[in-house]
Write an enzyme that holds these catalytic residues in place. Structure first.
Site, PDB file in Angstrom:
ATOM      1  NE  ARG A 180      -0.731   5.058   8.625  1.00  0.00           N
ATOM      2  CZ  ARG A 180      -1.967   4.732   8.955  1.00  0.00           C
ATOM      3  NH1 ARG A 180      -1.873   4.948  10.176  1.00  0.00           N
ATOM      4  NH2 ARG A 180      -3.022   4.348   8.665  1.00  0.00           N
ATOM      5  CG  ASP A 205      -0.566   3.883   5.743  1.00  0.00           C
ATOM      6  OD1 ASP A 205      -0.090   4.186   5.948  1.00  0.00           O
ATOM      7  OD2 ASP A 205      -1.860   4.191   5.992  1.00  0.00           O
ATOM      8  CB  CYS A 254      -1.546   0.106   1.188  1.00  0.00           C
ATOM      9  SG  CYS A 254      -1.929   1.239   1.953  1.00  0.00           S
ATOM     10  CB  CYS A 282      -5.829  -0.525   4.593  1.00  0.00           C
ATOM     11  SG  CYS A 282      -5.424   0.102   2.665  1.00  0.00           S
ATOM     12  CG  HIS A 340      -1.622  -1.624   5.906  1.00  0.00           C
ATOM     13  ND1 HIS A 340      -2.064  -0.258   6.683  1.00  0.00           N
ATOM     14  CD2 HIS A 340      -1.914  -0.615   4.639  1.00  0.00           C
ATOM     15  CE1 HIS A 340      -3.071   0.534   5.879  1.00  0.00           C
ATOM     16  NE2 HIS A 340      -2.106   0.695   4.600  1.00  0.00           N
TER      17      HIS A 340
HETATM   18 ZN   LIG Z   1      -3.716   1.185   3.240  1.00  0.00          ZN
END
Ligand SMILES: [Zn+2]
Length: 212
Positions: free
Chosen positions: A46, A44, A42, A101, A98
């Site tokens: 993080r 993302d 992803c 998400c 994750h």
């Molecule tokens: Zn995500």
């Protein structure tokens, strides 16, 4: 100092400390990259691929998009898979989702977010395919976690359904596709035990006969 200038400063510090630890590091990387892994994760912020699994530059080939989706018409993702499998000859492809998400969460709701709604449709398709199972979970958080997991499973299947991966297996190339999920709250990756390493394990409707 502006925020952007700070990034250049941090970069200089990183390059210097990396070179100090291994004077040959950048020379070796310039020569070639020989990663054994393709990480499909992803976007993302993080969930940074290298950092989470402690791999250095040169050790993992990375493709990231919102909610780690593998779409069979996405030329970008397919090109990454093709290059990784056929040229770099990676041995492992890991689809890494994750919990928590935002893309999955958005796809589970009815709010509109603009253009991205079209991308999130792919995750709504995952929901539709597993609707009964998902809606049998009463707790909102548990349902969300289940959707994050099911999305990984579906994307692992999508990787296995590509002609690229199937041709590699048919040609005897060593290649495994894995599904992992990462916990934002503890930093740990969980193996979802959905690994596929051969064509026989791909459901027959998606198994293609020849090269294409
Ligand atoms: Zn995500």
């Amino acid at each position: 100092m502006t925020v952007i200038k700070q990034l250049f400063k941090k970069n200089e510090e990183w390059a210097a400390s990396t070179k100090e630890a291994d004077p040959e590091f950048f020379d070796n990387l310039t020569e070639q990259q020989t990663p054994e892994y393709l990480w499909i994760g992803c976007s993302d912020s993080r969930v940074p691929a290298n950092q989470i699994v402690g791999l250095l530059p040169g050790e993992v080939f990375v493709h990231r998009n919102i909610a780690n989706v593998v779409v069979h018409t996405d030329l970008n993702c397919l090109s990454v898979i093709q290059y990784a499998v056929e040229v770099l000859k990676v041995k492992h492809i890991m689809v890494v989702g994750h919990y928590g998400c935002g893309g999955v969460k958005a796809a589970m709701g009815n709010e509109t977010f603009g253009l991205i709604d079209n991308w999130l449709r792919h995750i709504k398709d995952v929901y539709r395919a597993h609707k009964a199972r998902i809606e049998a979970v009463a707790d909102d958080e548990q349902r969300f976690r289940l959707m994050c997991e099911l999305n990984v499973r579906e994307q692992v299947a999508n990787v296995c359904h590509t002609t690229i991966v199937q041709n590699a297996w048919r040609n005897g190339q060593e290649l495994s596709v894995h599904g992992w999920i990462y916990g934002l709250d503890d930093g740990l990756i969980k193996d979802m035990n959905v690994s596929v390493s051969r064509l026989d394990d791909v459901s027959s409707i998606y198994s293609m006969d020849g090269e294409s």
